[in-house]
Structures are given as structure tokens and as C-alpha cells.
Design a protein around this motif. Structure first.
Motif, PDB file in Angstrom:
ATOM      1  N   ILE A  58       0.847  -1.192   0.000  1.00  0.00           N
ATOM      2  CA  ILE A  58       0.000   0.000   0.000  1.00  0.00           C
ATOM      3  C   ILE A  58       0.884   1.245   0.000  1.00  0.00           C
ATOM      4  O   ILE A  58       2.074   1.171   0.313  1.00  0.00           O
ATOM      5  CB  ILE A  58      -0.966   0.041   1.209  1.00  0.00           C
ATOM      6  CG1 ILE A  58      -0.196   0.036   2.546  1.00  0.00           C
ATOM      7  CG2 ILE A  58      -1.931  -1.129   1.164  1.00  0.00           C
ATOM      8  CD1 ILE A  58      -1.070   0.328   3.761  1.00  0.00           C
ATOM      9  N   GLY A  59       0.279   2.359  -0.331  1.00  0.00           N
ATOM     10  CA  GLY A  59       1.018   3.623  -0.344  1.00  0.00           C
ATOM     11  C   GLY A  59       0.395   4.564  -1.349  1.00  0.00           C
ATOM     12  O   GLY A  59      -0.362   4.140  -2.224  1.00  0.00           O
ATOM     13  N   LYS A  86       5.134   1.396  -5.296  1.00  0.00           N
ATOM     14  CA  LYS A  86       4.675   0.042  -5.006  1.00  0.00           C
ATOM     15  C   LYS A  86       4.495  -0.795  -6.276  1.00  0.00           C
ATOM     16  O   LYS A  86       4.919  -1.959  -6.315  1.00  0.00           O
ATOM     17  CB  LYS A  86       3.406   0.048  -4.160  1.00  0.00           C
ATOM     18  CG  LYS A  86       2.247   0.841  -4.734  1.00  0.00           C
ATOM     19  CD  LYS A  86       1.144   1.025  -3.708  1.00  0.00           C
ATOM     20  CE  LYS A  86      -0.091   1.679  -4.326  1.00  0.00           C
ATOM     21  NZ  LYS A  86       0.157   2.999  -4.924  1.00  0.00           N
ATOM     22  N   SER A  87       3.934  -0.180  -7.348  1.00  0.00           N
ATOM     23  CA  SER A  87       3.781  -0.938  -8.604  1.00  0.00           C
ATOM     24  C   SER A  87       5.138  -1.199  -9.242  1.00  0.00           C
ATOM     25  O   SER A  87       5.380  -2.283  -9.774  1.00  0.00           O
ATOM     26  CB  SER A  87       2.903  -0.170  -9.591  1.00  0.00           C
ATOM     27  OG  SER A  87       1.573  -0.197  -9.163  1.00  0.00           O
ATOM     28  N   THR A  88       6.014  -0.204  -9.177  1.00  0.00           N
ATOM     29  CA  THR A  88       7.358  -0.378  -9.727  1.00  0.00           C
ATOM     30  C   THR A  88       8.053  -1.553  -9.063  1.00  0.00           C
ATOM     31  O   THR A  88       8.643  -2.408  -9.720  1.00  0.00           O
ATOM     32  CB  THR A  88       8.181   0.916  -9.491  1.00  0.00           C
ATOM     33  OG1 THR A  88       7.558   1.977 -10.188  1.00  0.00           O
ATOM     34  CG2 THR A  88       9.609   0.744  -9.980  1.00  0.00           C
ATOM     35  N   PHE A  89       7.943  -1.606  -7.742  1.00  0.00           N
ATOM     36  CA  PHE A  89       8.598  -2.700  -7.026  1.00  0.00           C
ATOM     37  C   PHE A  89       7.961  -4.035  -7.386  1.00  0.00           C
ATOM     38  O   PHE A  89       8.654  -5.031  -7.600  1.00  0.00           O
ATOM     39  CB  PHE A  89       8.552  -2.456  -5.513  1.00  0.00           C
ATOM     40  CG  PHE A  89       9.316  -3.491  -4.746  1.00  0.00           C
ATOM     41  CD1 PHE A  89      10.702  -3.523  -4.795  1.00  0.00           C
ATOM     42  CD2 PHE A  89       8.658  -4.462  -4.007  1.00  0.00           C
ATOM     43  CE1 PHE A  89      11.428  -4.487  -4.112  1.00  0.00           C
ATOM     44  CE2 PHE A  89       9.364  -5.435  -3.325  1.00  0.00           C
ATOM     45  CZ  PHE A  89      10.753  -5.450  -3.372  1.00  0.00           C
ATOM     46  N   MET A 145      -0.463  -9.117  -8.370  1.00  0.00           N
ATOM     47  CA  MET A 145      -1.723  -8.481  -8.773  1.00  0.00           C
ATOM     48  C   MET A 145      -1.592  -6.979  -8.572  1.00  0.00           C
ATOM     49  O   MET A 145      -1.358  -6.511  -7.461  1.00  0.00           O
ATOM     50  CB  MET A 145      -2.871  -9.034  -7.921  1.00  0.00           C
ATOM     51  CG  MET A 145      -2.996 -10.544  -8.018  1.00  0.00           C
ATOM     52  SD  MET A 145      -4.354 -11.137  -7.012  1.00  0.00           S
ATOM     53  CE  MET A 145      -5.307 -11.963  -8.256  1.00  0.00           C
ATOM     54  N   ASP A 146      -1.736  -6.264  -9.671  1.00  0.00           N
ATOM     55  CA  ASP A 146      -1.594  -4.811  -9.607  1.00  0.00           C
ATOM     56  C   ASP A 146      -2.979  -4.173  -9.630  1.00  0.00           C
ATOM     57  O   ASP A 146      -3.591  -4.044 -10.690  1.00  0.00           O
ATOM     58  CB  ASP A 146      -0.739  -4.322 -10.788  1.00  0.00           C
ATOM     59  CG  ASP A 146      -0.263  -2.888 -10.574  1.00  0.00           C
ATOM     60  OD1 ASP A 146      -0.737  -2.244  -9.620  1.00  0.00           O
ATOM     61  OD2 ASP A 146       0.584  -2.428 -11.361  1.00  0.00           O
ATOM     62  N   GLU A 147      -3.492  -3.835  -8.487  1.00  0.00           N
ATOM     63  CA  GLU A 147      -4.834  -3.275  -8.336  1.00  0.00           C
ATOM     64  C   GLU A 147      -5.890  -4.059  -9.114  1.00  0.00           C
ATOM     65  O   GLU A 147      -6.573  -3.513  -9.978  1.00  0.00           O
ATOM     66  CB  GLU A 147      -4.844  -1.816  -8.793  1.00  0.00           C
ATOM     67  CG  GLU A 147      -4.012  -0.950  -7.889  1.00  0.00           C
ATOM     68  CD  GLU A 147      -4.224   0.510  -8.209  1.00  0.00           C
ATOM     69  OE1 GLU A 147      -5.401   0.891  -8.276  1.00  0.00           O
ATOM     70  OE2 GLU A 147      -3.245   1.231  -8.396  1.00  0.00           O
ATOM     71  N   PRO A 148      -6.046  -5.327  -8.781  1.00  0.00           N
ATOM     72  CA  PRO A 148      -6.929  -6.182  -9.588  1.00  0.00           C
ATOM     73  C   PRO A 148      -8.401  -5.827  -9.482  1.00  0.00           C
ATOM     74  O   PRO A 148      -9.189  -6.277 -10.306  1.00  0.00           O
ATOM     75  CB  PRO A 148      -6.675  -7.581  -9.017  1.00  0.00           C
ATOM     76  CG  PRO A 148      -6.240  -7.339  -7.622  1.00  0.00           C
ATOM     77  CD  PRO A 148      -5.455  -6.059  -7.648  1.00  0.00           C
ATOM     78  N   CYS A 149      -8.783  -5.047  -8.504  1.00  0.00           N
ATOM     79  CA  CYS A 149     -10.215  -4.775  -8.313  1.00  0.00           C
ATOM     80  C   CYS A 149     -10.599  -3.335  -8.579  1.00  0.00           C
ATOM     81  O   CYS A 149     -11.747  -2.955  -8.378  1.00  0.00           O
ATOM     82  CB  CYS A 149     -10.640  -5.144  -6.896  1.00  0.00           C
ATOM     83  SG  CYS A 149     -10.396  -6.878  -6.530  1.00  0.00           S
ATOM     84  N   SER A 150      -9.647  -2.516  -9.014  1.00  0.00           N
ATOM     85  CA  SER A 150      -9.976  -1.093  -9.082  1.00  0.00           C
ATOM     86  C   SER A 150     -10.991  -0.780 -10.175  1.00  0.00           C
ATOM     87  O   SER A 150     -11.622   0.260 -10.139  1.00  0.00           O
ATOM     88  CB  SER A 150      -8.717  -0.253  -9.247  1.00  0.00           C
ATOM     89  OG  SER A 150      -8.080  -0.589 -10.444  1.00  0.00           O
ATOM     90  N   VAL A 154       1.047 -11.508  -4.159  1.00  0.00           N
ATOM     91  CA  VAL A 154       1.438 -10.142  -3.804  1.00  0.00           C
ATOM     92  C   VAL A 154       0.465  -9.208  -4.514  1.00  0.00           C
ATOM     93  O   VAL A 154       0.270  -9.320  -5.730  1.00  0.00           O
ATOM     94  CB  VAL A 154       2.881  -9.808  -4.252  1.00  0.00           C
ATOM     95  CG1 VAL A 154       3.284  -8.432  -3.705  1.00  0.00           C
ATOM     96  CG2 VAL A 154       3.858 -10.872  -3.776  1.00  0.00           C
ATOM     97  N   ILE A 155      -0.190  -8.343  -3.751  1.00  0.00           N
ATOM     98  CA  ILE A 155      -1.209  -7.487  -4.344  1.00  0.00           C
ATOM     99  C   ILE A 155      -0.901  -6.016  -4.050  1.00  0.00           C
ATOM    100  O   ILE A 155      -0.571  -5.658  -2.925  1.00  0.00           O
ATOM    101  CB  ILE A 155      -2.618  -7.893  -3.827  1.00  0.00           C
ATOM    102  CG1 ILE A 155      -3.701  -6.983  -4.393  1.00  0.00           C
ATOM    103  CG2 ILE A 155      -2.692  -7.916  -2.313  1.00  0.00           C
ATOM    104  CD1 ILE A 155      -5.111  -7.451  -4.075  1.00  0.00           C
ATOM    105  N   VAL A 156      -0.976  -5.214  -5.099  1.00  0.00           N
ATOM    106  CA  VAL A 156      -0.873  -3.764  -4.924  1.00  0.00           C
ATOM    107  C   VAL A 156      -2.294  -3.237  -4.883  1.00  0.00           C
ATOM    108  O   VAL A 156      -3.115  -3.602  -5.729  1.00  0.00           O
ATOM    109  CB  VAL A 156      -0.118  -3.119  -6.110  1.00  0.00           C
ATOM    110  CG1 VAL A 156      -0.356  -1.610  -6.145  1.00  0.00           C
ATOM    111  CG2 VAL A 156       1.374  -3.401  -5.997  1.00  0.00           C
TER     112      VAL A 156
END
Lengths: 233, 265
Positions: free
Chosen positions: B49-50, B56-59, B185-190, B214-216
Motif C-alpha cells: 500500500i502507499g 509500489k507498482s514499480t517494485f 496483482m496490480d490493483e486487480p479490483c480497481s 502479492v497485491i498492490v
């Protein structure tokens, strides 16, 4: 204090709830002192007033709990905000109980006023009630100022209240053994002493909430039972 | 199987699956990730989160070398998957991404049938020996994606014709079809509504039986609901990493506190 929320209405919600806690605390302080004074001066009118004023305390508790539920539902508080909401629901519960105990004290005052006085225990009880009221005032100050040291001090002082109760317990027991006619008033006086001692426990619980609110830790209960008078034969 | 209450659903004591040491990422002159150290454990959901732009997505994209595709991006430090350096020259990024799958913010099914969407990965990695073998793989993946019952009668209609929530679950099914070990998972529910979000969250909780997830997420409540470990990133730094319950009730760093209580953006 902390910086403000981005959503300023959240800050207003939390401030409103805390203002109600302080108002409730003020009413409870008055209730304790009035109840103890009515006992000492055998003032039935004042005792009646204490009983009537308890309704306002109960109404505030209900209001605080409703508002806390709304904040949980609508703002999903976390971290210190969450601890604040959890602490206000507990503190309002403690204050409400103190108010009830005070009301009960006033009720017994009405009964005792019909009987001849026994000893000078009402004066001792008033001193005990004064100490509890001071502890409550300090606990609420500690709450508003987020003062962990003051809260810890309040917790330590409950020991003195317990000692006062134990002294009264022995004294009342002596009166009852001297003369069986003393049993009825002494039983009432004993319940009053016990009620004040219980108030001290609720104040201690409020002080513990302050420590939890600030540190996130529950203080360890390391107070040993120093005096076993009331539980020994 | 996953009907444990939130209270009981603590982080499992398990082995480290992905380990990052001294990771720095630069985009040209921009220092996007600053000396990040983190151990991501097996069979747990870890949430990053952040605020936007915190890295966070870059990482996350470092973990399957998605950043390789960006020319100006430079990744330093060590990232190990099961003790093996994923940036080693001998590691084939395509093979790596079969082991470390990814689901994106916007559902992105291929403009092909539902069946082909799922079969694509197993096909290029040669995971099926026969047609019936492939049928089994597709069915298992769609079941794991919690979408089998909704699509089993129309496997050959196009994937893009599904609803948003169904498309995202199809993408998750596609990602798990190659039997990855880690799922990013990069913001899978947004882009999903609350019902579809709840379905995907339930799915994530089930997936952790077999995968490391791992989920952002931008939704703090989502991080609190689905993860066992939470990492808070701010200005490219990993500020705090800990058990999710602790992060949301008693964060240690004042920056974490400010962020999760809504005091900094």
C-alpha cells in the motif's frame, strides 16, 4: 496532537464524540460528590436530584455509542482513530456504571435518613468519594491530554481507595457485632462503601483506556491484592 | 477450507518465497525505489500500500522483471525466488514470468475465446500433451478462477464479451493456468464493482493455499481484508512491513499511521 485528517468532517466527528465524553465525565463527577454529600448531611432532596440526573448520563452514553457505531460504519477508522473509537465506547460504559453506582448510593441515603446514625462512617465515605472523584478528574484530564504518566498515577491511587474500603469494612463489622440493631443501617453503609470502591475500579479502567489509546498496549495488571480483609473470615 | 474468521486468519509461519535485498530502481534520473529489503513468504497474501507514485507498482514489477521492457529503467540489488537470483543472466525472463504470473488493473482478456484465453499460456509452455489434457488444464484454471460455473457452457464465445468482474476472474484463471508459484496483482479490483470485488477477494484468499500472492492496492480496506502481511511504501522507501492486523491497529512508523488514518495523500 496529531495532524488533521484530509476529510475534515472526520476530525469533527471525533471531536464531537470526545466533547460528549468530557460532558458525561463532568456530570458523573458532580453526581459522585452530590451523592456523598447527601449521605453525610442526610439531605434527601439532594439525593433525589442525584437520582434524577442519572438520566442525562445514560442518554449521553447512548448518544456516544450511536455516534461511535456511525464512525465505524462510515469511516472505517484504523490505528489511533480505531483505538480512539474503541476507547470512547468503553469509557462511556465505565462512566455510565459510575453514574449508576452513584444513583444507588443516593437511593440508600434516602433509606438511611430514616434511621438513627451509626458512627461517623458517612464522613469517611465522603473522603473516599472525594478521592474517587479526583481520580476521575485526573483520568479524564489524562484522556484529553493523552497523558500516559497521569493515567498510570491514577491507576496507582486506586490502591488507596481499596484500603479505605477495607478500613470501613472492619469498622462496620464491629458496629454490627456490638449491636444487632445496627445491622440494617450497616448493611446499607457497607453497600455504599463497596459501591464507591467499585467506582474506583471503573476509574482505573478509564485510565487503562488512556494508556491503550496512546500506546496501543494494555497495561499489565500487576496490582497485588494487598489486603484480604473483605475475603477472609 | 477458507472459512476461518478474520481473527484466526493470521499470517502462516512459512518459508520465504521471494527475497529482495538492497533493491534500487531508477527511471532515468528519477530514483523510484530506494534500498528496499523485504521477504515475501510462501502461501500468504502480501499487500503493498502507499500513495500514488510511491513505487509500489514499480517494485511489484521488479518481481517478474516486467521493468526489463522499459528502456530507461535500471534495477540494482538482489531479488531471489527460492534462493535463486532472478536477474541472473542465465534466467530467461519468459520462463520466470511463467513462474511469477501477473494480473493487471484493467481486465485484459485476449480477443479470443474464453477457452483460448486460458489455454494460451499452457500451450506456449508445452504443458499439455493432448487435447483432453488441455481441457483438464483449462477447466482446473477456470475453477480456480471461480468462474467455471458461469462460463462452462460458452467456452468458445469471446472473452471480451464477459462482464468486467468475469473478465478479471478470467484473467486470474489465465494467470494460474501455467501453474505459477507467485501471483502478482496490480490493483486487480480497481475497475470492478463491490460484488465483483468481493468475489475476487474471496478468490485471492483461496489462491493463497497454492500460491504466494502479492497485491498492490489503493484500497486500505482491501489490503486489510485480503492480506496477512502489509508493506507500506512512501516516496520510494519501504517504510513499514509487518503483520496486517498490527499495521492497521498499531503501526509503528508515524508515516504509516498518517497514511492509513487518512492524514497524508
Amino acid at each position: 496532537m496529531q495532524e488533521q485528517h484530509i476529510a475534515s468532517a472526520f476530525d469533527r466527528d471525533l471531536e464531537t464524540i470526545q466533547a460528549r465524553i468530557m460532558k458525561m465525565g463532568g456530570l458523573v463527577e458532580v453526581s459522585i460528590m452530590d451523592a456523598a454529600r447527601s449521605l453525610e448531611t442526610r439531605d434527601e432532596e439532594l439525593a433525589e436530584q442525584v437520582r434524577a440526573n442519572d438520566k442525562a448520563i445514560d442518554a449521553l452514553e447512548e448518544m456516544i455509542n450511536e455516534e461511535a457505531a456511525r464512525v465505524i460504519a462510515m469511516r472505517a477508522p484504523t490505528a489511533s482513530d480505531l483505538r480512539l473509537i474503541l476507547s470512547v465506547t468503553k469509557i462511556s460504559g465505565n462512566l455510565e456504571r459510575i453514574g449508576d453506582l452513584s444513583k444507588n448510593l443516593a437511593k440508600r441515603t434516602g433509606v438511611l435518613a430514616q434511621m438513627p446514625p451509626v458512627g461517623d462512617s458517612p464522613a469517611a465515605m465522603r473522603r473516599m468519594a472525594r478521592e474517587v472523584e479526583r481520580m476521575l478528574k485526573d483520568a479524564l484530564d489524562a484522556y484529553i491530554q493523552r497523558d500516559v504518566e497521569l493515567a498510570a498515577d491514577v491507576i496507582g491511587r486506586d490502591h488507596e481507595v481499596d484500603q479505605m474500603y477495607n478500613t470501613l469494612f472492619r469498622e462496620l463489622l464491629t458496629f454490627m457485632m456490638e449491636d444487632a440493631r445496627n445491622i440494617t443501617p450497616c448493611m446499607h453503609l457497607h453497600f455504599i462503601a463497596k459501591n464507591i470502591e467499585r467506582m474506583g475500579d471503573h476509574v482505573t479502567s478509564i485510565a487503562e483506556q488512556v494508556i491503550y489509546l496512546v500506546t496501543g498496549e494494555r497495561p499489565e495488571d500487576e496490582r497485588p491484592k494487598a489486603d484480604v480483609t473483605s475475603v477472609s473470615l | 477450507m477458507n472459512d476461518m474468521s478474520t481473527i484466526e486468519r493470521g499470517a502462516k509461519l512459512s518459508e520465504t518465497k521471494v527475497s529482495a535485498r538492497g533493491v534500487n530502481v531508477h527511471y532515468g534520473d528519477t530514483h523510484a525505489i530506494k534500498d528496499v529489503n523485504v521477504d515475501i513468504s510462501n502461501n500468504n497474501v502480501t499487500a503493498f500500500i502507499g500513495p500514488s507514485g510511491c513505487g509500489k507498482s514499480t517494485f511489484l514489477r521488479c518481481l517478474n522483471r516486467m521493468n526489463d521492457t522499459i528502456d530507461i529503467c535500471r534495477v540494482d540489488g538482489a531479488i531471489q525466488l527460492d534462493g535463486q537470483d532472478i536477474y541472473d543472466k542465465r534466467v530467461d525472463p519468459v520462463q520466470l514470468r511463467a513462474r511469477v504470473g501477473m494480473v493487471f488493473q484493467k481486465p485484459n482478456p485476449f480477443p479470443k475465446s474464453i477457452y483460448d484465453n486460458v489455454a494460451y499460456g499452457p500451450k506456449i509452455h508445452g504443458l499439455a500433451k493432448s487435447k483432453s489434457d488441455m481441457d483438464d488444464i483449462v477447466e482446473r484454471a477456470l475453477r480456480r478462477g471461480a468462474i467455471w460455473d458461469e462460463v462452462k457452457d460458452r467456452l468458445h464465445s469471446t472473452g471480451t464479451g464477459l462482464s468486467g468482474g468475469q473478465q478479471q476472474r478470467l484473467c486470474i484463471a489465465r494467470a494460474v493456468a501455467t501453474e505459477p508459484e507467485v501471483l502478482l496483482m496490480d490493483e486487480p479490483c480497481s475497475a470492478l464493482d463491490p460484488i465483483a470485488t468481493a468475489q475476487v477477494e474471496e478468490l485471492i484468499d483461496e489462491l493463497r493455499e497454492n500460491f504466494t500472492v502479492v497485491i498492490v492496492t489503493h484500497s486500505m480496506q482491501q489490503a486489510a481484508r485480503v492480506s496477512q502481511k502489509t508493506a507500506f511504501f512512501h516516496l520510494g522507501e519501504l517504510v513499514e512491513f509487518g503483520e496486517t492486523g498490527q499495521i492497521f491497529t498499531k503501526p509503528e512508523d508515524p508515516r504509516t499511521e498518517s497514511y492509513i488514518t487518512g492524514r497524508i495523500g
